[in-house]
Design an enzyme around this catalytic site. Sequence first.
Site, PDB file in Angstrom:
ATOM      1  N   ASP A 118     135.752  66.952  47.373  1.00  0.00           N
ATOM      2  CA  ASP A 118     135.893  68.356  46.972  1.00  0.00           C
ATOM      3  C   ASP A 118     135.550  69.274  48.153  1.00  0.00           C
ATOM      4  O   ASP A 118     135.679  70.499  48.063  1.00  0.00           O
ATOM      5  CB  ASP A 118     135.071  68.680  45.714  1.00  0.00           C
ATOM      6  CG  ASP A 118     133.578  68.529  45.911  1.00  0.00           C
ATOM      7  OD1 ASP A 118     133.149  68.093  46.999  1.00  0.00           O
ATOM      8  OD2 ASP A 118     132.823  68.851  44.966  1.00  0.00           O
ATOM      9  N   SER A 119     135.167  68.678  49.290  1.00  0.00           N
ATOM     10  CA  SER A 119     135.041  69.436  50.540  1.00  0.00           C
ATOM     11  C   SER A 119     136.373  70.099  50.882  1.00  0.00           C
ATOM     12  O   SER A 119     136.433  70.979  51.731  1.00  0.00           O
ATOM     13  CB  SER A 119     134.596  68.517  51.692  1.00  0.00           C
ATOM     14  OG  SER A 119     135.399  67.352  51.731  1.00  0.00           O
ATOM     15  N   ASP A 126     137.119  62.612  44.148  1.00  0.00           N
ATOM     16  CA  ASP A 126     135.820  63.275  43.948  1.00  0.00           C
ATOM     17  C   ASP A 126     135.889  64.164  42.706  1.00  0.00           C
ATOM     18  O   ASP A 126     136.741  65.062  42.633  1.00  0.00           O
ATOM     19  CB  ASP A 126     135.555  64.142  45.192  1.00  0.00           C
ATOM     20  CG  ASP A 126     134.092  64.399  45.422  1.00  0.00           C
ATOM     21  OD1 ASP A 126     133.249  63.840  44.698  1.00  0.00           O
ATOM     22  OD2 ASP A 126     133.784  65.163  46.374  1.00  0.00           O
ATOM     23  N   LYS A 164     134.065  59.530  42.477  1.00  0.00           N
ATOM     24  CA  LYS A 164     132.696  59.821  42.943  1.00  0.00           C
ATOM     25  C   LYS A 164     132.190  61.029  42.180  1.00  0.00           C
ATOM     26  O   LYS A 164     132.967  61.939  41.872  1.00  0.00           O
ATOM     27  CB  LYS A 164     132.684  60.123  44.446  1.00  0.00           C
ATOM     28  CG  LYS A 164     131.296  60.531  44.952  1.00  0.00           C
ATOM     29  CD  LYS A 164     131.244  60.692  46.444  1.00  0.00           C
ATOM     30  CE  LYS A 164     131.670  62.061  46.934  1.00  0.00           C
ATOM     31  NZ  LYS A 164     130.878  63.205  46.387  1.00  0.00           N
ATOM     32  N   GLU A 222     128.428  63.651  41.790  1.00  0.00           N
ATOM     33  CA  GLU A 222     127.136  63.996  42.383  1.00  0.00           C
ATOM     34  C   GLU A 222     126.013  63.949  41.347  1.00  0.00           C
ATOM     35  O   GLU A 222     126.210  64.367  40.195  1.00  0.00           O
ATOM     36  CB  GLU A 222     127.201  65.405  42.988  1.00  0.00           C
ATOM     37  CG  GLU A 222     128.165  65.500  44.147  1.00  0.00           C
ATOM     38  CD  GLU A 222     128.208  66.881  44.795  1.00  0.00           C
ATOM     39  OE1 GLU A 222     127.343  67.740  44.462  1.00  0.00           O
ATOM     40  OE2 GLU A 222     129.099  67.101  45.625  1.00  0.00           O
ATOM     41  N   GLU A 260     123.444  61.687  51.209  1.00  0.00           N
ATOM     42  CA  GLU A 260     123.754  62.832  52.088  1.00  0.00           C
ATOM     43  C   GLU A 260     122.497  63.629  52.412  1.00  0.00           C
ATOM     44  O   GLU A 260     121.693  63.945  51.519  1.00  0.00           O
ATOM     45  CB  GLU A 260     124.792  63.752  51.413  1.00  0.00           C
ATOM     46  CG  GLU A 260     125.102  64.979  52.278  1.00  0.00           C
ATOM     47  CD  GLU A 260     126.367  65.738  51.899  1.00  0.00           C
ATOM     48  OE1 GLU A 260     127.104  65.292  50.999  1.00  0.00           O
ATOM     49  OE2 GLU A 260     126.597  66.793  52.522  1.00  0.00           O
TER      50      GLU A 260
HETATM   51  O1  KIV Z   1     133.346  66.283  49.323  1.00  0.00           O
HETATM   52  C1  KIV Z   1     133.110  65.506  50.260  1.00  0.00           C
HETATM   53  O2  KIV Z   1     133.835  65.442  51.261  1.00  0.00           O
HETATM   54  C2  KIV Z   1     131.934  64.639  50.141  1.00  0.00           C
HETATM   55  C3  KIV Z   1     131.573  63.788  51.322  1.00  0.00           C
HETATM   56  C4  KIV Z   1     131.207  64.593  52.473  1.00  0.00           C
HETATM   57  C5  KIV Z   1     130.576  62.749  50.996  1.00  0.00           C
HETATM   58  O3  KIV Z   1     131.317  64.621  49.128  1.00  0.00           O
END
Ligand code: KIV
Length: 263
Positions: free
Chosen positions: A46-47, A85, A115, A117, A180
């Site tokens: 989600d970056s 994510d 993934k 959080e 992280e």
């Molecule tokens: O959103 C993302 O890119 C991440 C990674 C940096 C682990 O969660």
Amino acid sequence: MQNRVTTTSLYKMKKEGKKITALTAYDYPFANMVDAAGIDIILVGDSLGMVVQGKENTLAVTMEEILYHTSMVSRACSYSMVIGDMPFMSYQTSIEKAVENAGRFLKEAGASAVKLEGGADVCNVISAISRASIPVQAHIGLTPQSVHQMGGFKVQRDEDRLMADALKVQEAGAFSVVLEGIPSPIAAKITKALEIPTIGIGAGSDCDGQILVIHDMLGISNRTVPKFVKKFADLNLAAQQGLKQYVDEVRGGIFPSKEYEYK
Ligand code: KIV
């Protein structure tokens, strides 16, 4: 061609002490390069909210947006494991919604895992998604979706809490965990204590693997990057040079020359 990376091959790599490589990617051409380079995991992070959409943080990314990007990435990969994510608020409101949204990454976007959080607080979600046969990668320490609660993007140093979170997400069924923004000695202890592979970002060299945001490590954007980012290339500079040459050649009547014309 090498066999596609799976949760089983990642466990094997940890057991054999082989480091796991991971990067983010958000579209077909970049995923294609990352896959061809033999990177084990591609996270459609989600970056993307920050490095692709130009937003201040990751909070506004939607399910529809990340599914769109995940499907582009999945189409490009034959070796790397693709992880989608789960965006903010796609797994926090109810277990049913979380399982449903996780399933969309596999059904609609070709990912093979998701993934999310959080530590102890999201263990019920991790268990439910895993029970639906969807592999889950956990993410503890500096969790960007909690930026407002953490008071900024801050290194997390509460060793007891971090260790407890790591053990709990493993017990809940996570196949791997991202660490992280954690001091290296704490990440090393967690990595030793866990059977599942740890993937570090700003967590030192003792993690089982490493992940970085591709736009940061290839120097694509010129945003300020955190201390843990090493720039392995400067694509922004290379692009600026190419763009400047294009402008000069078009303005100077040099491009297109005869070789680029139809007869
Ligand atoms: O959103 C993302 O890119 C991440 C990674 C940096 C682990 O969660």
